[in-house]
Write a protein that holds these residues in place. Structure first.
Motif, mmCIF file in Angstrom:
data_model
loop_
_atom_site.group_PDB
_atom_site.id
_atom_site.type_symbol
_atom_site.label_atom_id
_atom_site.label_comp_id
_atom_site.label_asym_id
_atom_site.label_seq_id
_atom_site.Cartn_x
_atom_site.Cartn_y
_atom_site.Cartn_z
ATOM 1 N N UNK A 111 40.684 38.131 31.550
ATOM 2 C CA UNK A 111 41.800 38.511 32.413
ATOM 3 C C UNK A 111 41.604 37.974 33.829
ATOM 4 N N UNK A 112 40.383 38.017 34.327
ATOM 5 C CA UNK A 112 40.087 37.465 35.658
ATOM 6 C C UNK A 112 40.305 35.957 35.684
ATOM 7 N N UNK A 113 39.853 35.293 34.639
ATOM 8 C CA UNK A 113 40.030 33.839 34.550
ATOM 9 C C UNK A 113 41.515 33.495 34.490
ATOM 10 N N UNK A 114 42.253 34.242 33.699
ATOM 11 C CA UNK A 114 43.700 34.004 33.556
ATOM 12 C C UNK A 114 44.403 34.135 34.907
ATOM 13 N N UNK A 115 44.064 35.158 35.667
ATOM 14 C CA UNK A 115 44.678 35.335 36.990
ATOM 15 C C UNK A 115 44.285 34.211 37.947
#
Length: 187
Positions: free
Chosen positions: A97-101
């Motif tokens: 999720x952090x990478x996606x953001x």
């Protein structure tokens, strides 16, 4: 001979989730038995997808927790992204999720992304349920695949999906028009 479409894909995720195994299985049809942490590897693969040949330059990155400073450069390189987590490690899913953001902040929301859960052959060790995977696909709005590089299960599906998304997002005629405008003349 017509020029082939060429796309840049980046494989991102936590260390040890199987990013390299997935990439090498698809690109070379080999399985990496030994785990060696990746520093950074580039692969150039030619593929026939939907009857059209293309070149996919794949940047296989180190675990996101190991080299966080490099991630922004990797994101700038990419036209499409394969976000990888391990079905036997729930923490690896949370990290995506952090990478996606970070991808959205760098590239915008309209960027080709597929999400891949690896190691589906290790069903007895599974920590991420099918329901969680389906919920993730709905919440994030991306295709999510479960694969096994070891058994060669569903490995081509995410790569083919990503190429289809990139073809749609970066059509050849728009790319050629943009390249003509980008001509630089030094005087």
């Amino acid at each position: 001979m017509p020029k082939l479409d060429t796309f840049n894909a980046v494989v991102l995720g936590a260390g040890g989730v199987g990013k390299s195994a997935l990439t090498v299985r698809w690109g070379r049809n080999e399985f990496l038995e030994q785990y060696n942490p990746t520093i950074e590897e580039e692969y150039r693969c030619t593929a026939d997808i939907d009857g059209e040949r293309c070149i996919l330059n794949i940047l296989d990155t180190p675990g996101a927790e190991q080299f966080t400073g490099l991630t922004e450069g990797h994101i700038k390189f990419g036209q499409g992204f394969i976000l990888v987590f391990s079905l036997i490690d729930e923490r690896s899913l949370k990290e995506l999720d952090l990478i996606r953001h970070q991808i959205y902040q760098t590239k915008g929301m309209d960027v080709p992304i597929v999400v891949v859960g690896t190691k589906m052959d290790l069903a007895h060790e599974r920590e991420v349920s099918r329901g969680t995977v389906q919920d993730l696909a709905l919440r994030w709005g991306h295709s999510v695949y479960e694969t096994s590089a070891k058994r060669n299960w569903h490995v081509s599906d995410p790569f083919e999906d990503l190429v289809r998304q990139m073809r749609k997002r970066y059509p050849r005629d728009a790319y050629q028009r943009r390249r003509k405008r980008d001509v630089c003349v030094v005087m």
